[in-house]
Write a protein that holds these residues in place. Structure first.
Motif, PDB file in Angstrom:
ATOM      1  N   ARG A  77       0.070  -7.336   4.686  1.00 26.91           N
ATOM      2  CA  ARG A  77      -0.623  -6.914   3.473  1.00 26.91           C
ATOM      3  C   ARG A  77      -0.646  -5.391   3.372  1.00 26.91           C
ATOM      4  O   ARG A  77      -0.328  -4.816   2.322  1.00 26.91           O
ATOM      5  CB  ARG A  77      -2.039  -7.476   3.439  1.00 26.91           C
ATOM      6  CG  ARG A  77      -2.049  -8.994   3.281  1.00 26.91           C
ATOM      7  CD  ARG A  77      -3.363  -9.617   3.589  1.00 26.91           C
ATOM      8  NE  ARG A  77      -4.331  -9.431   2.505  1.00 26.91           N
ATOM      9  CZ  ARG A  77      -5.545  -9.944   2.539  1.00 26.91           C
ATOM     10  NH1 ARG A  77      -5.951 -10.669   3.558  1.00 26.91           N
ATOM     11  NH2 ARG A  77      -6.369  -9.744   1.535  1.00 26.91           N
ATOM     12  N   ARG A  78      -1.008  -4.731   4.467  1.00 22.86           N
ATOM     13  CA  ARG A  78      -1.058  -3.268   4.487  1.00 22.86           C
ATOM     14  C   ARG A  78       0.337  -2.683   4.231  1.00 22.86           C
ATOM     15  O   ARG A  78       0.507  -1.758   3.433  1.00 22.86           O
ATOM     16  CB  ARG A  78      -1.623  -2.753   5.805  1.00 22.86           C
ATOM     17  CG  ARG A  78      -1.780  -1.244   5.879  1.00 22.86           C
ATOM     18  CD  ARG A  78      -2.442  -0.742   7.140  1.00 22.86           C
ATOM     19  NE  ARG A  78      -1.998  -1.403   8.363  1.00 22.86           N
ATOM     20  CZ  ARG A  78      -2.641  -2.410   8.981  1.00 22.86           C
ATOM     21  NH1 ARG A  78      -3.781  -2.875   8.487  1.00 22.86           N
ATOM     22  NH2 ARG A  78      -2.155  -2.949  10.086  1.00 22.86           N
ATOM     23  N   ASN A  79       1.354  -3.227   4.905  1.00 23.49           N
ATOM     24  CA  ASN A  79       2.719  -2.746   4.701  1.00 23.49           C
ATOM     25  C   ASN A  79       3.167  -2.914   3.255  1.00 23.49           C
ATOM     26  O   ASN A  79       3.863  -2.054   2.710  1.00 23.49           O
ATOM     27  CB  ASN A  79       3.691  -3.460   5.643  1.00 23.49           C
ATOM     28  CG  ASN A  79       3.541  -3.022   7.072  1.00 23.49           C
ATOM     29  OD1 ASN A  79       3.079  -1.923   7.360  1.00 23.49           O
ATOM     30  ND2 ASN A  79       3.915  -3.896   7.992  1.00 23.49           N
ATOM     31  N   ARG A  80       2.773  -4.032   2.621  1.00 21.65           N
ATOM     32  CA  ARG A  80       3.161  -4.302   1.237  1.00 21.65           C
ATOM     33  C   ARG A  80       2.648  -3.210   0.305  1.00 21.65           C
ATOM     34  O   ARG A  80       3.413  -2.631  -0.469  1.00 21.65           O
ATOM     35  CB  ARG A  80       2.629  -5.677   0.796  1.00 21.65           C
ATOM     36  CG  ARG A  80       3.073  -6.095  -0.600  1.00 21.65           C
ATOM     37  CD  ARG A  80       2.208  -7.205  -1.190  1.00 21.65           C
ATOM     38  NE  ARG A  80       0.854  -6.715  -1.387  1.00 21.65           N
ATOM     39  CZ  ARG A  80      -0.235  -7.220  -0.800  1.00 21.65           C
ATOM     40  NH1 ARG A  80      -0.170  -8.246   0.004  1.00 21.65           N
ATOM     41  NH2 ARG A  80      -1.427  -6.698  -1.026  1.00 21.65           N
ATOM     42  N   TRP A  81       1.362  -2.889   0.371  1.00 14.38           N
ATOM     43  CA  TRP A  81       0.852  -1.895  -0.578  1.00 14.38           C
ATOM     44  C   TRP A  81       1.283  -0.480  -0.197  1.00 14.38           C
ATOM     45  O   TRP A  81       1.507   0.358  -1.080  1.00 14.38           O
ATOM     46  CB  TRP A  81      -0.653  -2.012  -0.816  1.00 14.38           C
ATOM     47  CG  TRP A  81      -1.595  -1.784   0.323  1.00 14.38           C
ATOM     48  CD1 TRP A  81      -2.228  -2.729   1.072  1.00 14.38           C
ATOM     49  CD2 TRP A  81      -2.064  -0.528   0.820  1.00 14.38           C
ATOM     50  NE1 TRP A  81      -3.027  -2.135   2.005  1.00 14.38           N
ATOM     51  CE2 TRP A  81      -2.953  -0.789   1.862  1.00 14.38           C
ATOM     52  CE3 TRP A  81      -1.803   0.801   0.473  1.00 14.38           C
ATOM     53  CZ2 TRP A  81      -3.584   0.231   2.578  1.00 14.38           C
ATOM     54  CZ3 TRP A  81      -2.429   1.815   1.193  1.00 14.38           C
ATOM     55  CH2 TRP A  81      -3.317   1.522   2.233  1.00 14.38           C
ATOM     56  N   GLN A  82       1.477  -0.205   1.089  1.00 15.84           N
ATOM     57  CA  GLN A  82       1.945   1.132   1.475  1.00 15.84           C
ATOM     58  C   GLN A  82       3.401   1.353   1.022  1.00 15.84           C
ATOM     59  O   GLN A  82       3.723   2.427   0.531  1.00 15.84           O
ATOM     60  CB  GLN A  82       1.829   1.321   2.995  1.00 15.84           C
ATOM     61  CG  GLN A  82       0.383   1.487   3.432  1.00 15.84           C
ATOM     62  CD  GLN A  82       0.230   1.564   4.946  1.00 15.84           C
ATOM     63  OE1 GLN A  82       1.066   1.107   5.707  1.00 15.84           O
ATOM     64  NE2 GLN A  82      -0.882   2.161   5.379  1.00 15.84           N
TER      65      GLN A  82
END
Length: 99
Positions: free
Chosen positions: A87-92
């Motif tokens: 999830r974090r990688n997706r928005w970053q």
């Protein structure tokens, strides 16, 4: 502006009786606001391209809309099926690509 109605599981918002995938609640406020700003800019650019009948600009703007929606978790793999790191990688990644 009032918050839209949500389904009991929080995964969807309901607007005029239609369900739409909700933004990933794990995105911190500042990056989520930046992603929404970039989404709105891309949507405006779609309108400009349509008015100017510029097919290439329209395709580019629509691609940015899609990228922003994916980064927000509203499209692509559902955020509730992703690990916290995914999830974090997706928005970053989305912020990096759109900025």
């Amino acid at each position: 502006m009032a918050e839209p109605e949500r389904t009991p599981d929080g995964r969807y918002v309901v607007v005029n009786g239609r369900r739409w995938r909700a933004t990933d609640p794990a995105i911190p406020a500042e990056p989520a606001a930046e992603l929404r700003k970039l989404l709105m800019r891309a949507r405006r650019d779609v309108g400009v391209a349509l008015r100017e009948q510029d097919a290439e600009a329209e395709r580019e703007a629509r691609a940015r809309v899609r990228d922003a929606k994916v980064a927000l978790g509203e499209r692509g793999t559902p955020w509730w099926e992703q690990t916290p790191d995914q999830r974090r990688n997706r928005w970053q990644r989305g912020l990096a690509a759109l900025s």
